[in-house]
Design a protein around this motif. Structure first.
Motif, PDB file in Angstrom:
ATOM      1  N   LYS A   9     -57.449 -17.046 -23.727  1.00 40.80           N
ATOM      2  CA  LYS A   9     -57.108 -17.698 -22.455  1.00 40.80           C
ATOM      3  C   LYS A   9     -56.944 -16.666 -21.348  1.00 40.80           C
ATOM      4  CE  LYS A   9     -53.760 -20.717 -20.257  1.00 40.80           C
ATOM      5  NZ  LYS A   9     -52.542 -21.509 -20.434  1.00 40.80           N
ATOM      6  N   SER A  10     -56.239 -15.575 -21.663  1.00 37.18           N
ATOM      7  CA  SER A  10     -56.013 -14.545 -20.644  1.00 37.18           C
ATOM      8  C   SER A  10     -55.780 -13.197 -21.308  1.00 37.18           C
ATOM      9  CB  SER A  10     -54.813 -14.906 -19.760  1.00 37.18           C
ATOM     10  OG  SER A  10     -53.624 -14.938 -20.533  1.00 37.18           O
ATOM     11  N   SER A  18     -53.414  -4.183 -24.532  1.00 37.66           N
ATOM     12  CA  SER A  18     -53.651  -5.481 -23.897  1.00 37.66           C
ATOM     13  C   SER A  18     -52.814  -6.545 -24.579  1.00 37.66           C
ATOM     14  CB  SER A  18     -55.124  -5.887 -23.999  1.00 37.66           C
ATOM     15  OG  SER A  18     -55.939  -5.027 -23.249  1.00 37.66           O
ATOM     16  N   LYS A  19     -52.237  -7.405 -23.757  1.00 36.03           N
ATOM     17  CA  LYS A  19     -51.557  -8.597 -24.253  1.00 36.03           C
ATOM     18  C   LYS A  19     -52.551  -9.737 -24.066  1.00 36.03           C
ATOM     19  CE  LYS A  19     -47.559 -11.474 -23.236  1.00 36.03           C
ATOM     20  NZ  LYS A  19     -46.387 -11.599 -22.337  1.00 36.03           N
ATOM     21  N   VAL A  20     -52.964 -10.327 -25.186  1.00 33.13           N
ATOM     22  CA  VAL A  20     -54.009 -11.346 -25.174  1.00 33.13           C
ATOM     23  C   VAL A  20     -53.378 -12.686 -25.525  1.00 33.13           C
ATOM     24  CG1 VAL A  20     -56.229 -12.036 -26.162  1.00 33.13           C
ATOM     25  CG2 VAL A  20     -55.669  -9.601 -25.934  1.00 33.13           C
ATOM     26  N   ARG A  21     -53.573 -13.678 -24.657  1.00 29.65           N
ATOM     27  CA  ARG A  21     -53.080 -15.032 -24.916  1.00 29.65           C
ATOM     28  C   ARG A  21     -54.240 -15.847 -25.477  1.00 29.65           C
ATOM     29  NH1 ARG A  21     -48.532 -17.324 -24.015  1.00 29.65           N
ATOM     30  NH2 ARG A  21     -48.283 -19.554 -23.745  1.00 29.65           N
ATOM     31  N   ILE A  24     -54.889 -22.040 -29.348  1.00 32.42           N
ATOM     32  CA  ILE A  24     -55.294 -22.484 -30.681  1.00 32.42           C
ATOM     33  C   ILE A  24     -55.794 -23.924 -30.596  1.00 32.42           C
ATOM     34  CG2 ILE A  24     -54.526 -22.950 -33.028  1.00 32.42           C
ATOM     35  CD1 ILE A  24     -52.561 -20.616 -32.653  1.00 32.42           C
ATOM     36  N   ASN A  25     -54.920 -24.849 -30.254  1.00 31.92           N
ATOM     37  CA  ASN A  25     -55.265 -26.243 -29.997  1.00 31.92           C
ATOM     38  C   ASN A  25     -54.011 -27.000 -29.595  1.00 31.92           C
ATOM     39  OD1 ASN A  25     -53.846 -26.979 -32.310  1.00 31.92           O
ATOM     40  ND2 ASN A  25     -55.657 -27.227 -33.561  1.00 31.92           N
ATOM     41  N   SER A  26     -54.184 -28.217 -29.157  1.00 36.14           N
ATOM     42  CA  SER A  26     -53.064 -29.084 -28.801  1.00 36.14           C
ATOM     43  C   SER A  26     -52.063 -28.404 -27.867  1.00 36.14           C
ATOM     44  CB  SER A  26     -52.351 -29.580 -30.058  1.00 36.14           C
ATOM     45  OG  SER A  26     -53.231 -30.267 -30.890  1.00 36.14           O
ATOM     46  N   GLY A  27     -52.557 -27.536 -26.996  1.00 35.82           N
ATOM     47  CA  GLY A  27     -51.667 -26.875 -26.054  1.00 35.82           C
ATOM     48  C   GLY A  27     -50.857 -25.737 -26.649  1.00 35.82           C
ATOM     49  N   ILE A  28     -51.111 -25.380 -27.888  1.00 33.47           N
ATOM     50  CA  ILE A  28     -50.379 -24.277 -28.517  1.00 33.47           C
ATOM     51  C   ILE A  28     -51.172 -22.994 -28.336  1.00 33.47           C
ATOM     52  CG2 ILE A  28     -49.569 -23.324 -30.708  1.00 33.47           C
ATOM     53  CD1 ILE A  28     -48.877 -26.154 -31.538  1.00 33.47           C
ATOM     54  N   PRO A  46     -62.266 -13.808 -21.493  1.00 30.76           N
ATOM     55  CA  PRO A  46     -61.793 -15.194 -21.537  1.00 30.76           C
ATOM     56  C   PRO A  46     -62.826 -16.111 -22.182  1.00 30.76           C
ATOM     57  CG  PRO A  46     -61.304 -14.208 -19.416  1.00 30.76           C
ATOM     58  CD  PRO A  46     -62.178 -13.228 -20.157  1.00 30.76           C
ATOM     59  N   GLU A  47     -62.323 -17.059 -22.949  1.00 28.18           N
ATOM     60  CA  GLU A  47     -63.104 -18.081 -23.664  1.00 28.18           C
ATOM     61  C   GLU A  47     -63.815 -17.562 -24.909  1.00 28.18           C
ATOM     62  OE1 GLU A  47     -62.600 -21.260 -22.949  1.00 28.18           O
ATOM     63  OE2 GLU A  47     -61.309 -20.512 -21.359  1.00 28.18           O
ATOM     64  N   HIS A  48     -63.680 -16.269 -25.235  1.00 26.65           N
ATOM     65  CA  HIS A  48     -64.292 -15.746 -26.462  1.00 26.65           C
ATOM     66  C   HIS A  48     -63.514 -16.296 -27.655  1.00 26.65           C
ATOM     67  CE1 HIS A  48     -66.846 -12.826 -28.595  1.00 26.65           C
ATOM     68  NE2 HIS A  48     -65.833 -12.794 -29.463  1.00 26.65           N
ATOM     69  N   GLN A  49     -64.222 -16.771 -28.681  1.00 23.09           N
ATOM     70  CA  GLN A  49     -63.581 -17.305 -29.874  1.00 23.09           C
ATOM     71  C   GLN A  49     -63.100 -16.154 -30.755  1.00 23.09           C
ATOM     72  OE1 GLN A  49     -65.958 -19.997 -32.190  1.00 23.09           O
ATOM     73  NE2 GLN A  49     -64.225 -20.667 -33.419  1.00 23.09           N
ATOM     74  N   VAL A  50     -61.855 -16.264 -31.240  1.00 21.55           N
ATOM     75  CA  VAL A  50     -61.250 -15.225 -32.069  1.00 21.55           C
ATOM     76  C   VAL A  50     -60.465 -15.880 -33.211  1.00 21.55           C
ATOM     77  CG1 VAL A  50     -61.076 -13.468 -30.255  1.00 21.55           C
ATOM     78  CG2 VAL A  50     -59.224 -15.119 -30.554  1.00 21.55           C
ATOM     79  N   THR A  51     -60.111 -15.057 -34.179  1.00 24.20           N
ATOM     80  CA  THR A  51     -59.267 -15.481 -35.291  1.00 24.20           C
ATOM     81  C   THR A  51     -57.957 -14.715 -35.218  1.00 24.20           C
ATOM     82  OG1 THR A  51     -61.187 -15.923 -36.683  1.00 24.20           O
ATOM     83  CG2 THR A  51     -59.086 -15.644 -37.801  1.00 24.20           C
ATOM     84  N   LEU A  52     -56.850 -15.433 -35.402  1.00 25.13           N
ATOM     85  CA  LEU A  52     -55.522 -14.827 -35.451  1.00 25.13           C
ATOM     86  C   LEU A  52     -55.066 -14.810 -36.905  1.00 25.13           C
ATOM     87  CD1 LEU A  52     -53.889 -16.817 -32.532  1.00 25.13           C
ATOM     88  CD2 LEU A  52     -54.755 -14.499 -32.442  1.00 25.13           C
TER      89      LEU A  52
END
Length: 134
Positions: A9-10, A18-21, A24-28, A46-52
């Protein structure tokens, strides 16, 4: 290991951190601290898909909906399953982001009276989450 997919997101960078936001889904969303910047890691956009990814032992639980603690990553959950051991207890939590697995001391699971159906907040420090590009 807890694993969630999301989209960046940011990104806020200072020096080599870097602090990366990540949504995930449902506003979380969760914040992650990485030793990279958009200049050194091309996937940090921004908008790049990642795995946490984060360990079960890195999950902190609170029964207080607004705990006075300096952890930004907070996910409302409900206890789904509790498996008590002599020293450690494994807990499965349900959230809008998906299931979260936590392992905490059995003495604390008893003190918090963690039983199926109980509402809790799952918290993870931003430096305890690993970020992987897809």
């Amino acid at each position: 290991m807890n694993k969630f997919q999301g989209y960046i997101k940011s990104i806020e960078s200072r020096g080599s951190l870097s602090k990366v936001r990540v949504n995930i889904n449902s506003g979380i969303s969760l914040n992650v601290l990485v030793i990279d910047t958009p200049e050194t890691a091309p996937y940090l956009t921004p908008e790049h898909q990642v795995t946490l990814l984060f360990k079960e032992t890195g999950v902190i639980l609170s029964c207080d909906t607004e705990p006075g603690i300096s952890i930004e990553n907070r996910v409302p959950c409900t206890v789904d399953h509790v498996e008590k051991g002599q020293l450690l207890t494994a807990i499965t939590l349900k959230s809008d982001a998906g299931n979260i697995e936590a392992v905490i001391p059995t003495s604390m699971s008893e003190q918090l009276e963690l039983l199926p159906g109980k509402a809790v907040i799952a918290m993870v420090k931003l430096n305890d989450i690993m970020l992987s590009s897809l």
